[in-house]
Design a protein around this motif. Structure first.
Motif, PDB file in Angstrom:
ATOM      1  N   GLU A  35      30.494 -50.684  47.076  1.00 55.45           N
ATOM      2  CA  GLU A  35      31.164 -51.068  45.843  1.00 55.45           C
ATOM      3  C   GLU A  35      32.667 -50.841  46.015  1.00 55.45           C
ATOM      4  N   VAL A  36      33.470 -51.856  45.624  1.00 60.45           N
ATOM      5  CA  VAL A  36      34.916 -51.771  45.795  1.00 60.45           C
ATOM      6  C   VAL A  36      35.618 -52.097  44.476  1.00 60.45           C
ATOM      7  N   PHE A  37      36.594 -51.266  44.140  1.00 61.45           N
ATOM      8  CA  PHE A  37      37.474 -51.538  43.012  1.00 61.45           C
ATOM      9  C   PHE A  37      38.819 -51.963  43.587  1.00 61.45           C
ATOM     10  N   LEU A  38      39.225 -53.177  43.302  1.00 65.21           N
ATOM     11  CA  LEU A  38      40.485 -53.722  43.816  1.00 65.21           C
ATOM     12  C   LEU A  38      41.512 -53.720  42.685  1.00 65.21           C
ATOM     13  N   VAL A  39      42.579 -52.953  42.856  1.00 64.39           N
ATOM     14  CA  VAL A  39      43.561 -52.720  41.791  1.00 64.39           C
ATOM     15  C   VAL A  39      44.891 -53.364  42.180  1.00 64.39           C
ATOM     16  N   PHE A  70      39.667 -65.700  48.128  1.00 61.83           N
ATOM     17  CA  PHE A  70      39.414 -65.695  46.689  1.00 61.83           C
ATOM     18  C   PHE A  70      37.969 -66.116  46.394  1.00 61.83           C
ATOM     19  N   ARG A  71      37.475 -67.087  47.145  1.00 62.06           N
ATOM     20  CA  ARG A  71      36.094 -67.533  46.963  1.00 62.06           C
ATOM     21  C   ARG A  71      35.128 -66.407  47.312  1.00 62.06           C
ATOM     22  N   ARG A  72      35.413 -65.702  48.395  1.00 64.13           N
ATOM     23  CA  ARG A  72      34.544 -64.592  48.815  1.00 64.13           C
ATOM     24  C   ARG A  72      34.528 -63.475  47.773  1.00 64.13           C
ATOM     25  N   ILE A  73      35.678 -63.213  47.169  1.00 68.50           N
ATOM     26  CA  ILE A  73      35.747 -62.181  46.132  1.00 68.50           C
ATOM     27  C   ILE A  73      34.976 -62.623  44.893  1.00 68.50           C
ATOM     28  N   LYS A  74      35.168 -63.878  44.514  1.00 67.48           N
ATOM     29  CA  LYS A  74      34.491 -64.393  43.324  1.00 67.48           C
ATOM     30  C   LYS A  74      32.980 -64.352  43.476  1.00 67.48           C
ATOM     31  N   ASP A  75      32.507 -64.573  44.700  1.00 68.32           N
ATOM     32  CA  ASP A  75      31.062 -64.633  44.949  1.00 68.32           C
ATOM     33  C   ASP A  75      30.437 -63.276  45.244  1.00 68.32           C
ATOM     34  N   ASN A  76      31.255 -62.225  45.330  1.00 67.45           N
ATOM     35  CA  ASN A  76      30.723 -60.913  45.716  1.00 67.45           C
ATOM     36  C   ASN A  76      30.668 -59.959  44.524  1.00 67.45           C
ATOM     37  N   PRO A  77      29.489 -59.660  44.029  1.00 72.84           N
ATOM     38  CA  PRO A  77      29.370 -58.778  42.861  1.00 72.84           C
ATOM     39  C   PRO A  77      29.748 -57.331  43.153  1.00 72.84           C
ATOM     40  N   LYS A  78      29.943 -57.005  44.432  1.00 67.47           N
ATOM     41  CA  LYS A  78      30.307 -55.635  44.807  1.00 67.47           C
ATOM     42  C   LYS A  78      31.790 -55.337  44.538  1.00 67.47           C
ATOM     43  N   ILE A  79      32.579 -56.389  44.306  1.00 65.03           N
ATOM     44  CA  ILE A  79      34.014 -56.211  44.103  1.00 65.03           C
ATOM     45  C   ILE A  79      34.370 -56.384  42.634  1.00 65.03           C
ATOM     46  N   LYS A  80      35.014 -55.367  42.076  1.00 61.97           N
ATOM     47  CA  LYS A  80      35.528 -55.418  40.712  1.00 61.97           C
ATOM     48  C   LYS A  80      37.045 -55.469  40.797  1.00 61.97           C
ATOM     49  N   VAL A  81      37.638 -56.532  40.253  1.00 63.42           N
ATOM     50  CA  VAL A  81      39.084 -56.732  40.352  1.00 63.42           C
ATOM     51  C   VAL A  81      39.778 -56.338  39.047  1.00 63.42           C
ATOM     52  N   PHE A  82      40.835 -55.548  39.172  1.00 63.53           N
ATOM     53  CA  PHE A  82      41.706 -55.212  38.044  1.00 63.53           C
ATOM     54  C   PHE A  82      43.098 -55.749  38.352  1.00 63.53           C
ATOM     55  N   THR A  83      43.592 -56.707  37.569  1.00 63.72           N
ATOM     56  CA  THR A  83      44.972 -57.164  37.737  1.00 63.72           C
ATOM     57  C   THR A  83      45.826 -56.604  36.601  1.00 63.72           C
ATOM     58  N   MET A  84      47.145 -56.708  36.771  1.00 65.81           N
ATOM     59  CA  MET A  84      48.096 -56.106  35.836  1.00 65.81           C
ATOM     60  C   MET A  84      47.753 -54.638  35.605  1.00 65.81           C
ATOM     61  N   ALA A  85      47.408 -53.978  36.705  1.00 62.50           N
ATOM     62  CA  ALA A  85      46.900 -52.601  36.642  1.00 62.50           C
ATOM     63  C   ALA A  85      47.784 -51.660  37.454  1.00 62.50           C
ATOM     64  N   ASP A  86      48.067 -50.512  36.887  1.00 62.87           N
ATOM     65  CA  ASP A  86      48.859 -49.483  37.560  1.00 62.87           C
ATOM     66  C   ASP A  86      47.998 -48.240  37.778  1.00 62.87           C
ATOM     67  N   VAL A  87      48.030 -47.717  38.997  1.00 62.95           N
ATOM     68  CA  VAL A  87      47.352 -46.449  39.266  1.00 62.95           C
ATOM     69  C   VAL A  87      48.259 -45.329  38.771  1.00 62.95           C
ATOM     70  N   GLU A  88      47.793 -44.566  37.799  1.00 62.37           N
ATOM     71  CA  GLU A  88      48.621 -43.519  37.224  1.00 62.37           C
ATOM     72  C   GLU A  88      48.415 -42.170  37.909  1.00 62.37           C
ATOM     73  N   LYS A  89      47.190 -41.947  38.425  1.00 64.74           N
ATOM     74  CA  LYS A  89      46.928 -40.653  39.052  1.00 64.74           C
ATOM     75  C   LYS A  89      45.666 -40.734  39.899  1.00 64.74           C
ATOM     76  N   VAL A  90      45.707 -40.086  41.061  1.00 61.91           N
ATOM     77  CA  VAL A  90      44.519 -39.908  41.885  1.00 61.91           C
ATOM     78  C   VAL A  90      44.437 -38.443  42.273  1.00 61.91           C
ATOM     79  N   SER A  91      43.324 -37.816  41.964  1.00 62.03           N
ATOM     80  CA  SER A  91      43.137 -36.408  42.300  1.00 62.03           C
ATOM     81  C   SER A  91      41.738 -36.213  42.879  1.00 62.03           C
ATOM     82  N   GLY A  92      41.536 -35.075  43.507  1.00 64.72           N
ATOM     83  CA  GLY A  92      40.229 -34.783  44.083  1.00 64.72           C
ATOM     84  C   GLY A  92      40.304 -34.628  45.584  1.00 64.72           C
TER      85      GLY A  92
END
Length: 425
Positions: A35-39, A70-92
């Motif tokens: 599973e991939v989150f693309l930000v 783009f076609r591969r991303i659209k066809d792949n349910p494992k990828i969740k795309v977030f556009t106009m998105a800012d990473v505010e913090k990563v911890s752990g």
């Protein structure tokens, strides 16, 4: 004695940045089952490649490589795309990161069909950042013709105005939502790949080269947009001051690169970019004279060396080994004269041309805005990969200057590193 391997808290991967490196990293990981989150901070994917007219090695237009991704991303349910998105913090820690993502309002929902009625209704115009401010677009706009996701954007600059109301009234599909607000998403991921890319070095900071003072001095990325069919001039290379077809063009290499006052390193691909852009000019103006001022020319690899040798055979392309010291403008003709000392002969050269193109360097995005995570950087702002501790990695030009081919190769490797983090924990 057997040792049980501890499973990671999360078997997901977050990829930050939707340029060519981020796309490759996300697809390589997702297509083997993760599973991939693309930000992505922009309202579209594709990054700098989307702004090019052509790119190496085959001098393809961006559609050639991005469309299939783009076609591969659209066809792949494992990828969740977030556009106009800012990473505010990563911890752990590796295997268990908490990421806070801010989703900025687009003011257009998924009902959008790209009919363009909102743009027709909008009266206000804003600078077109995609074309580096060389033209203007409506306050309701599609970032570019092959934008993915294919959805319009309502600029925050018109929210609260009559223009915004006109956009909403013009939409037949109830896609314009002026009440959208920023919201926060929290993600739990096992590894993070930073594919935050690069920015052209700010040519305004190079005082002696006249960018911003003289209209007919542009940057190499501006030249890409001028030559692009979907650019501000529909692909016609003309000089900004009067739309004249240039009869002569000067390329100034290492504009800000290899300079202790700006970028002390070589940006790797600038020489080849100028040689490529010489072919753009040559295709439109077979008799134009092209002058390339350089410190050293870098053609990394046999394919690039072959390309360089081909350009050298052109009798209208002149290579001058010398660093440009100053520029001046003729107030009547708006022609530009560059001054340099020929490093071979020692003579001082004054070369006048209709246009000057500055081969500005490649600066990592993180150099101007540090990322909200525990990362190590070198003195130039590139992220240093800590393979021993793992967990978070830099891909493509976030790690070092690179061309598209090298960025793709590196991105594949970083996808594997991200997966290994999950497997090892």
């Amino acid at each position: 004695m057997t040792v049980e391997k501890q499973a990671p808290a999360s078997e997901s991967i977050m990829v930050v940045g939707g340029g060519i490196s981020g796309l490759t990293t996300a697809l390589e990981a997702a297509e083997v089952g993760y599973e991939v989150f693309l930000v992505e901070k922009n309202p579209y994917l594709g990054g700098r490649v989307a702004q090019l007219n052509q790119y190496f090695p085959k001098l393809c237009p961006p559609t050639c490589g991005l469309e299939i991704n783009f076609r591969r991303i659209k066809d792949n349910p494992k990828i969740k795309v977030f556009t106009m998105a800012d990473v505010e913090k990563v911890s752990g820690s590796p295997g268990n990161y908490e990421a806070t993502i801010k989703l900025n309002p687009r003011y257009v929902n998924s009902n959008c069909t790209c009919c363009g009625e909102c743009a027709k209704a909008c009266q206000m115009e804003i600078a077109n950042d995609f074309n580096f401010g060389m033209d203007r677009i409506k306050g309701a706009y599609l970032p570019h013709e092959m934008s993915f996701p294919a959805r319009y954007v309502i600029s925050s600059r018109i929210i609260g105005t009559e223009d915004a109301k006109r956009c909403k009234e013009a939409c037949k599909y109830d896609a314009v939502d002026l009440d959208m607000e920023a919201k926060t998403v929290n993600l739990n991921v096992g590894s993070v790949v930073w594919a935050t890319g690069w920015e052209p070095y700010d040519a305004h900071r190079i005082d002696n080269l006249g960018f911003g003072r003289h209209q007919n001095i542009i940057t190499n990325m501006m030249m890409e947009r001028l030559a692009a069919p979907n650019g501000p001039t529909q692909g016609k290379i003309i000089r900004p001051s009067d739309d004249k077809a240039p009869e002569s063009v000067v390329f100034v290499q290492c504009a800000g690169s290899r300079d202790e006052n700006h970028l002390p390193y070589c940006s790797y691909i600038c020489c080849m970019a100028s040689l490529k852009q010489a072919t753009y000019i040559r295709a439109q103006y077979p008799d134009a004279k092209i002058y390339i001022f350089y410190i050293d020319l870098r053609a990394p690899g046999q394919r690039y060396e072959k390309f360089y040798n081909m350009i050298k055979q052109d009798e209208n392309v002149f290579f001058i080994k010398g660093k440009v010291a100053e520029v001046s403008e003729d107030p009547d003709t708006k022609n530009i004269t560059v001054v340099a000392e020929n490093a071979v002969t020692g003579e001082k050269i004054h070369q006048t041309a209709d246009m000057v193109v500055l081969a500005t360097g490649m600066q990592p995005t993180a150099a101007n805005a540090k990322l909200p995570a525990d990362l190590k950087y070198n003195d130039d702002g590139f992220i240093i990969n800590d393979y021993e501790n793992g967990g978070m990695f830099a891909s493509g030009c976030a790690n070092k200057p690179a061309d598209v081919v090298s960025s793709n190769q590196n991105a594949t490797g970083m996808a594997l590193k991200a997966i290994q983090t999950l497997v090892k924990r």
